[in-house]
Design a protein around this motif. Sequence first.
Motif, mmCIF file in Angstrom:
data_model
loop_
_atom_site.group_PDB
_atom_site.id
_atom_site.type_symbol
_atom_site.label_atom_id
_atom_site.label_comp_id
_atom_site.label_asym_id
_atom_site.label_seq_id
_atom_site.Cartn_x
_atom_site.Cartn_y
_atom_site.Cartn_z
ATOM 1 N N GLU A 28 -52.074 -2.523 -60.417
ATOM 2 C CA GLU A 28 -52.391 -3.202 -59.168
ATOM 3 C C GLU A 28 -53.802 -3.768 -59.256
ATOM 4 O O GLU A 28 -54.743 -3.047 -59.588
ATOM 5 N N VAL A 29 -53.952 -5.051 -58.979
ATOM 6 C CA VAL A 29 -55.275 -5.672 -58.973
ATOM 7 C C VAL A 29 -55.984 -5.291 -57.682
ATOM 8 O O VAL A 29 -55.496 -5.569 -56.581
ATOM 9 N N LEU A 30 -57.131 -4.658 -57.813
ATOM 10 C CA LEU A 30 -57.894 -4.195 -56.652
ATOM 11 C C LEU A 30 -58.971 -5.190 -56.227
ATOM 12 O O LEU A 30 -59.218 -5.382 -55.041
ATOM 13 N N HIS A 54 -50.579 2.485 -62.112
ATOM 14 C CA HIS A 54 -49.661 3.427 -61.469
ATOM 15 C C HIS A 54 -48.661 3.919 -62.520
ATOM 16 O O HIS A 54 -47.979 3.128 -63.160
ATOM 17 N N ASN A 55 -48.599 5.238 -62.694
ATOM 18 C CA ASN A 55 -47.781 5.850 -63.741
ATOM 19 C C ASN A 55 -48.195 5.356 -65.126
ATOM 20 O O ASN A 55 -47.364 5.208 -66.028
ATOM 21 N N MET A 56 -49.458 5.084 -65.268
ATOM 22 C CA MET A 56 -50.050 4.666 -66.533
ATOM 23 C C MET A 56 -51.559 4.752 -66.368
ATOM 24 O O MET A 56 -52.082 4.866 -65.255
ATOM 25 N N MET A 57 -52.269 4.734 -67.478
ATOM 26 C CA MET A 57 -53.720 4.685 -67.403
ATOM 27 C C MET A 57 -54.157 3.349 -66.808
ATOM 28 O O MET A 57 -53.391 2.384 -66.752
ATOM 29 N N ASP A 58 -55.391 3.283 -66.322
ATOM 30 C CA ASP A 58 -55.897 2.018 -65.792
ATOM 31 C C ASP A 58 -55.905 0.959 -66.893
ATOM 32 O O ASP A 58 -56.173 1.251 -68.062
ATOM 33 N N PRO A 59 -55.632 -0.308 -66.535
ATOM 34 C CA PRO A 59 -55.534 -1.368 -67.544
ATOM 35 C C PRO A 59 -56.899 -1.756 -68.122
ATOM 36 O O PRO A 59 -57.951 -1.478 -67.539
ATOM 37 N N LEU A 60 -56.857 -2.424 -69.272
ATOM 38 C CA LEU A 60 -58.055 -2.984 -69.871
ATOM 39 C C LEU A 60 -58.479 -4.222 -69.080
ATOM 40 O O LEU A 60 -57.629 -4.964 -68.572
ATOM 41 N N VAL A 61 -59.785 -4.447 -68.993
ATOM 42 C CA VAL A 61 -60.308 -5.604 -68.278
ATOM 43 C C VAL A 61 -61.405 -6.237 -69.138
ATOM 44 O O VAL A 61 -62.319 -5.545 -69.589
ATOM 45 N N ILE A 105 -56.660 -8.985 -67.319
ATOM 46 C CA ILE A 105 -56.271 -7.598 -67.051
ATOM 47 C C ILE A 105 -55.034 -7.318 -67.890
ATOM 48 O O ILE A 105 -54.009 -7.985 -67.755
ATOM 49 N N GLU A 106 -55.142 -6.322 -68.784
ATOM 50 C CA GLU A 106 -54.091 -6.094 -69.777
ATOM 51 C C GLU A 106 -53.551 -4.672 -69.684
ATOM 52 O O GLU A 106 -54.311 -3.701 -69.694
ATOM 53 N N ASP A 107 -52.262 -4.584 -69.571
ATOM 54 C CA ASP A 107 -51.564 -3.295 -69.547
ATOM 55 C C ASP A 107 -51.715 -2.635 -70.916
ATOM 56 O O ASP A 107 -51.240 -3.142 -71.925
ATOM 57 N N CYS A 108 -52.386 -1.494 -70.951
ATOM 58 C CA CYS A 108 -52.629 -0.802 -72.224
ATOM 59 C C CYS A 108 -51.332 -0.313 -72.870
ATOM 60 O O CYS A 108 -51.269 -0.109 -74.082
ATOM 61 N N SER A 110 -48.012 -1.732 -72.459
ATOM 62 C CA SER A 110 -47.045 -2.742 -72.889
ATOM 63 C C SER A 110 -47.695 -4.006 -73.437
ATOM 64 O O SER A 110 -47.033 -4.797 -74.113
ATOM 65 N N GLY A 111 -48.977 -4.219 -73.129
ATOM 66 C CA GLY A 111 -49.638 -5.446 -73.540
ATOM 67 C C GLY A 111 -49.462 -6.584 -72.550
ATOM 68 O O GLY A 111 -49.978 -7.686 -72.772
ATOM 69 N N ASN A 112 -48.729 -6.370 -71.458
ATOM 70 C CA ASN A 112 -48.583 -7.394 -70.429
ATOM 71 C C ASN A 112 -49.946 -7.718 -69.818
ATOM 72 O O ASN A 112 -50.791 -6.843 -69.663
ATOM 73 N N LYS A 113 -50.140 -8.991 -69.432
ATOM 74 C CA LYS A 113 -51.443 -9.427 -68.949
ATOM 75 C C LYS A 113 -51.325 -10.182 -67.628
ATOM 76 O O LYS A 113 -50.303 -10.799 -67.343
#
Length: 284
Positions: A28-30, A54-61, A105-108, A110-113
């Motif tokens: 979620e983008v805060l 959510h249900n994962m570590m915070d994403p890379l930024v 913002i990158e999902d650690c 899955s790699g989704n951005k």
Amino acid sequence: MMKHLLLLATFTGIVTGYCGPKAERKFEVLLRPEPRVEIELGDTISLVCAAHGHNMMDPLVYWVKGIGPDLNEEGKRMGPTAVGKSTFYIEKAEKEDIDNYKCVIEDCCSGNKEEITVEILVPEETCQDVYGVGHVVFGATWVFRNWTAAIADCESKGLELALPKNEEENAQLQRDLQASFETHPNAAKFAHENWCWIAATDEETEDTWLAVKDNEPLTYFNWDKKQPDNKDLPLLQKGKNQNIVGNSNLARTQNVAGIHRGTGMWDDSFVHYKRPYACLCPTD
């Protein structure tokens, strides 16, 4: 004067941290920066980008600079990669900082951005000599707009889109464009964009070029070699017209004109392409 550039990485998770079930995890983008930030040289720039997993570590930024006037170029990755939150901070903005950026913002897991683009620019000051250009006859605007939007923007300022009526005016327009390109902070991102809009069209009748202001036929032209060529619009064209198959809102032929800021020669083009442009400034 030494500037202060800081990319602040705030770690709210562990890089080797938790990745929950694929169907349940998301971020979620805060905090997201404004898409357009207008500043004066010497101002402080502070842009914050943050997201929570959510249900994962915070994403890379992380931040990327130089994504081009169309906001689609790869650009250059900047500074450290943060987890959860990154602040892009410049204490005193200089000319080289006036550019287009994106926060990635990158999902650690899955790699989704998700990419959030930011245009940083200084006020246009269309007809004022604020950067040492000299007397301004045609005020350049270093913003990417299509031909119709360029006309509307000049009109919103009580001006009109530039259209040289003779060789002398054409040379003046070229000089003003080039002088502004070399001095105005907003122009740097257009280093690979040589063409600027002018107020001429043959949309009504093919090969009959009219002035936008009064709809009268042009008596002066400065076409480049083999121009106007009235090319058809390709079904797919990388960069400028991705996924345009079946889009009836796009003109299929080249019905509007532009001027090359380096040579002063004209070319016909598609109305939906985006380019910088100049407005004719008041004479008094």
